[in-house]
Design a protein around this motif. Structure first.
Motif, PDB file in Angstrom:
ATOM      1  N   PRO A  85       0.506  -0.897 -10.836  1.00  0.00           N
ATOM      2  CA  PRO A  85      -0.864  -1.421 -10.731  1.00  0.00           C
ATOM      3  C   PRO A  85      -1.060  -2.396  -9.573  1.00  0.00           C
ATOM      4  O   PRO A  85      -2.196  -2.655  -9.165  1.00  0.00           O
ATOM      5  CB  PRO A  85      -1.079  -2.110 -12.085  1.00  0.00           C
ATOM      6  CG  PRO A  85       0.299  -2.433 -12.574  1.00  0.00           C
ATOM      7  CD  PRO A  85       1.167  -1.315 -12.085  1.00  0.00           C
ATOM      8  N   ASP A  86       0.042  -2.940  -9.038  1.00  0.00           N
ATOM      9  CA  ASP A  86      -0.058  -3.894  -7.939  1.00  0.00           C
ATOM     10  C   ASP A  86      -0.078  -3.225  -6.574  1.00  0.00           C
ATOM     11  O   ASP A  86      -0.189  -3.898  -5.546  1.00  0.00           O
ATOM     12  CB  ASP A  86       1.126  -4.870  -7.996  1.00  0.00           C
ATOM     13  CG  ASP A  86       2.473  -4.152  -7.908  1.00  0.00           C
ATOM     14  OD1 ASP A  86       2.561  -3.002  -8.405  1.00  0.00           O
ATOM     15  OD2 ASP A  86       3.424  -4.718  -7.343  1.00  0.00           O
ATOM     16  N   VAL A  87       0.011  -1.891  -6.545  1.00  0.00           N
ATOM     17  CA  VAL A  87       0.066  -1.159  -5.280  1.00  0.00           C
ATOM     18  C   VAL A  87      -1.298  -0.537  -4.993  1.00  0.00           C
ATOM     19  O   VAL A  87      -1.887   0.125  -5.846  1.00  0.00           O
ATOM     20  CB  VAL A  87       1.153  -0.062  -5.315  1.00  0.00           C
ATOM     21  CG1 VAL A  87       1.120   0.762  -4.034  1.00  0.00           C
ATOM     22  CG2 VAL A  87       2.527  -0.696  -5.506  1.00  0.00           C
ATOM     23  N   GLU A  88      -1.792  -0.732  -3.792  1.00  0.00           N
ATOM     24  CA  GLU A  88      -3.052  -0.122  -3.367  1.00  0.00           C
ATOM     25  C   GLU A  88      -2.759   1.285  -2.844  1.00  0.00           C
ATOM     26  O   GLU A  88      -1.982   1.448  -1.901  1.00  0.00           O
ATOM     27  CB  GLU A  88      -3.708  -0.956  -2.273  1.00  0.00           C
ATOM     28  CG  GLU A  88      -5.022  -0.388  -1.766  1.00  0.00           C
ATOM     29  CD  GLU A  88      -5.629  -1.219  -0.657  1.00  0.00           C
ATOM     30  OE1 GLU A  88      -6.535  -0.714   0.034  1.00  0.00           O
ATOM     31  OE2 GLU A  88      -5.190  -2.381  -0.471  1.00  0.00           O
ATOM     32  N   VAL A  89      -3.352   2.294  -3.463  1.00  0.00           N
ATOM     33  CA  VAL A  89      -3.104   3.687  -3.078  1.00  0.00           C
ATOM     34  C   VAL A  89      -4.224   4.180  -2.161  1.00  0.00           C
ATOM     35  O   VAL A  89      -5.409   4.025  -2.479  1.00  0.00           O
ATOM     36  CB  VAL A  89      -3.006   4.600  -4.315  1.00  0.00           C
ATOM     37  CG1 VAL A  89      -2.762   6.041  -3.894  1.00  0.00           C
ATOM     38  CG2 VAL A  89      -1.887   4.114  -5.240  1.00  0.00           C
ATOM     39  N   ASP A 142       3.047   8.006   3.350  1.00  0.00           N
ATOM     40  CA  ASP A 142       4.375   7.860   2.754  1.00  0.00           C
ATOM     41  C   ASP A 142       4.872   9.196   2.213  1.00  0.00           C
ATOM     42  O   ASP A 142       6.058   9.524   2.319  1.00  0.00           O
ATOM     43  CB  ASP A 142       4.340   6.822   1.637  1.00  0.00           C
ATOM     44  CG  ASP A 142       4.027   5.435   2.164  1.00  0.00           C
ATOM     45  OD1 ASP A 142       4.899   4.868   2.849  1.00  0.00           O
ATOM     46  OD2 ASP A 142       2.922   4.934   1.906  1.00  0.00           O
ATOM     47  N   VAL A 143       3.964   9.944   1.597  1.00  0.00           N
ATOM     48  CA  VAL A 143       4.273  11.285   1.099  1.00  0.00           C
ATOM     49  C   VAL A 143       3.109  12.191   1.457  1.00  0.00           C
ATOM     50  O   VAL A 143       1.989  11.720   1.679  1.00  0.00           O
ATOM     51  CB  VAL A 143       4.501  11.312  -0.440  1.00  0.00           C
ATOM     52  CG1 VAL A 143       5.692  10.450  -0.828  1.00  0.00           C
ATOM     53  CG2 VAL A 143       3.239  10.883  -1.175  1.00  0.00           C
ATOM     54  N   SER A 144       3.374  13.493   1.498  1.00  0.00           N
ATOM     55  CA  SER A 144       2.303  14.435   1.805  1.00  0.00           C
ATOM     56  C   SER A 144       2.431  15.661   0.912  1.00  0.00           C
ATOM     57  O   SER A 144       3.528  16.205   0.745  1.00  0.00           O
ATOM     58  CB  SER A 144       2.383  14.858   3.279  1.00  0.00           C
ATOM     59  OG  SER A 144       1.244  15.599   3.665  1.00  0.00           O
ATOM     60  N   VAL A 145       1.312  16.068   0.316  1.00  0.00           N
ATOM     61  CA  VAL A 145       1.278  17.294  -0.476  1.00  0.00           C
ATOM     62  C   VAL A 145       0.952  18.410   0.513  1.00  0.00           C
ATOM     63  O   VAL A 145      -0.167  18.500   1.019  1.00  0.00           O
ATOM     64  CB  VAL A 145       0.233  17.226  -1.598  1.00  0.00           C
ATOM     65  CG1 VAL A 145       0.299  18.489  -2.453  1.00  0.00           C
ATOM     66  CG2 VAL A 145       0.465  15.994  -2.459  1.00  0.00           C
ATOM     67  N   VAL A 146       1.955  19.246   0.806  1.00  0.00           N
ATOM     68  CA  VAL A 146       1.866  20.206   1.910  1.00  0.00           C
ATOM     69  C   VAL A 146       1.808  21.636   1.387  1.00  0.00           C
ATOM     70  O   VAL A 146       2.214  21.928   0.267  1.00  0.00           O
ATOM     71  CB  VAL A 146       3.067  20.054   2.863  1.00  0.00           C
ATOM     72  CG1 VAL A 146       3.120  18.651   3.449  1.00  0.00           C
ATOM     73  CG2 VAL A 146       4.384  20.370   2.147  1.00  0.00           C
ATOM     74  N   ARG A 204      11.475   2.853  -3.042  1.00  0.00           N
ATOM     75  CA  ARG A 204      11.390   3.048  -4.486  1.00  0.00           C
ATOM     76  C   ARG A 204      10.052   3.686  -4.865  1.00  0.00           C
ATOM     77  O   ARG A 204       9.969   4.495  -5.794  1.00  0.00           O
ATOM     78  CB  ARG A 204      11.523   1.691  -5.177  1.00  0.00           C
ATOM     79  CG  ARG A 204      11.498   1.728  -6.693  1.00  0.00           C
ATOM     80  CD  ARG A 204      12.772   2.321  -7.240  1.00  0.00           C
ATOM     81  NE  ARG A 204      12.606   3.695  -7.694  1.00  0.00           N
ATOM     82  CZ  ARG A 204      13.592   4.518  -7.969  1.00  0.00           C
ATOM     83  NH1 ARG A 204      14.846   4.131  -7.825  1.00  0.00           N
ATOM     84  NH2 ARG A 204      13.364   5.740  -8.384  1.00  0.00           N
ATOM     85  N   LEU A 205       8.998   3.342  -4.136  1.00  0.00           N
ATOM     86  CA  LEU A 205       7.677   3.894  -4.419  1.00  0.00           C
ATOM     87  C   LEU A 205       7.656   5.410  -4.183  1.00  0.00           C
ATOM     88  O   LEU A 205       7.055   6.162  -4.951  1.00  0.00           O
ATOM     89  CB  LEU A 205       6.614   3.215  -3.556  1.00  0.00           C
ATOM     90  CG  LEU A 205       6.389   1.723  -3.813  1.00  0.00           C
ATOM     91  CD1 LEU A 205       5.309   1.195  -2.872  1.00  0.00           C
ATOM     92  CD2 LEU A 205       6.012   1.463  -5.262  1.00  0.00           C
ATOM     93  N   THR A 245       0.849  -1.184   0.000  1.00  0.00           N
ATOM     94  CA  THR A 245       0.000   0.000   0.000  1.00  0.00           C
ATOM     95  C   THR A 245       0.886   1.236   0.000  1.00  0.00           C
ATOM     96  O   THR A 245       2.014   1.209   0.504  1.00  0.00           O
ATOM     97  CB  THR A 245      -0.934   0.044   1.218  1.00  0.00           C
ATOM     98  OG1 THR A 245      -0.140   0.072   2.419  1.00  0.00           O
ATOM     99  CG2 THR A 245      -1.851  -1.161   1.245  1.00  0.00           C
ATOM    100  N   PHE A 246       0.356   2.320  -0.547  1.00  0.00           N
ATOM    101  CA  PHE A 246       1.080   3.586  -0.599  1.00  0.00           C
ATOM    102  C   PHE A 246       0.076   4.669  -0.225  1.00  0.00           C
ATOM    103  O   PHE A 246      -0.990   4.773  -0.840  1.00  0.00           O
ATOM    104  CB  PHE A 246       1.635   3.824  -2.005  1.00  0.00           C
ATOM    105  CG  PHE A 246       2.540   5.020  -2.119  1.00  0.00           C
ATOM    106  CD1 PHE A 246       3.858   4.943  -1.709  1.00  0.00           C
ATOM    107  CD2 PHE A 246       2.078   6.224  -2.626  1.00  0.00           C
ATOM    108  CE1 PHE A 246       4.703   6.035  -1.810  1.00  0.00           C
ATOM    109  CE2 PHE A 246       2.912   7.320  -2.747  1.00  0.00           C
ATOM    110  CZ  PHE A 246       4.229   7.230  -2.329  1.00  0.00           C
TER     111      PHE A 246
END
Length: 291
Positions: free
Chosen positions: A116-120, A140-144, A273-274, A93-94
């Motif tokens: 495509p194998d990653v659940e967002v 994992d990341v944030s749009v700030v 890597r994600l 998951t990401f």
């Protein structure tokens, strides 16, 4: 010396509440148990962390230092726990955090095409927690939206957008096509002055020492309620004003203040890597606010 994270959590609760009874309620433990744990922590460090009287509880200098160090340590431990649990769950998951007014759908779709194998998953954040969610591992990341405390983070600029003044609909300036920040000199700003440095330079309430406290607000909706009630004015990004339109609040462009900067942020210590892939595609996505 091995640091007991449980004792640190107890200490932080007391340090934030400055009251053993309230801290015990918050932790769902008995007050005598909490008191014993704090004494044990003081014995381990061989310092006094709190100055206690019958009427008050205050942090000592050592206590203030421990509080500064304990918060990021506990956040890091929680982030590690979340990542371990996530790794055990599978599939991958990401998680992306984003601030109000920002649409992450184009980036999510572009990322999904690559992985495509990653659940967002997405989490809407606030001014209060847009960085906390990175430190404690919720995202994992944030749009700030800047400004933020950038220590320990990697930052990548995405776009800028103008800011507008939010006024009660019957305010003297509500019908104007645009205003200067000086037009708001005698207003009460419903946010910390450092968030609008241009206003801080001309504000009468700051120059006269008569600034009223700013209410604690954890959401745009709460801020709009205060504006509509006539408690003061607020300066927010245009996309936020557009998304949260209401008839009793007017948005007026302010011509001479800096644009709001929007960036992608992630923990500098992460080697995922994600994360790197999302950061690379983020700068290619059209983040233009839909106004």
């Amino acid at each position: 010396m091995d640091v007991d994270l449980r004792k640190l959590r107890y200490f932080v609760a007391v340090a934030e509440e400055l009251h053993f009874g309230r801290a015990a309620d918050r932790l769902h433990i008995a007050q005598p148990v909490l008191s014993r744990q704090i004494r044990a922590l003081e014995d381990e460090f061989k310092v006094q962390l709190f100055a206690r009287t019958k009427r008050s509880t205050e942090l000592t200098e050592a206590g203030r230092q421990l509080l500064d160090d304990a918060r990021p340590l506990l956040a890091s431990a929680e982030a590690m726990r979340r990542r371990v649990v996530q790794a055990a769950r599978g599939p991958k998951t990401f998680t992306i955090g984003f601030m109000p007014g920002i649409t992450v759908t184009p980036a999510v779709r572009a990322f999904g095409a690559i992985h495509p194998d990653v659940e967002v998953e997405v989490i809407r954040t606030t001014w209060v927690d847009q960085v906390d969610v990175l430190h404690d591992g919720r995202v994992d990341v944030s749009v700030v939206r800047l400004p933020i405390v950038q220590e320990g983070l990697s930052i990548r600029p995405l776009f800028e957008e103008p800011r507008v003044a939010m006024l009660r609909s019957d305010h003297r300036l509500a019908g104007k096509p645009e205003i200067d920040i000086a037009d708001l000199a005698d207003e009460h700003l419903l946010q910390p002055p450092d968030a609008v440095p241009e206003w801080r330079d001309i504000a009468l309430e700051l120059r006269t020492g008569q600034a009223k406290p700013v209410p604690e607000m954890r959401s745009v909706e709460e801020k709009m309620e205060h504006v509509a009630a006539g408690s003061g004015v607020s300066i927010i990004p245009l996309s936020v004003a557009t998304f949260y339109q209401r008839p009793d609040v007017a948005a007026v462009p302010v011509t001479d203040i800096a644009a709001n900067k929007v960036c992608l942020a992630w923990m500098a210590s992460r080697r995922s890597r994600l994360i790197y892939d999302f950061a690379e595609l983020a700068v290619t996505v059209d983040w233009t606010p839909q106004t």
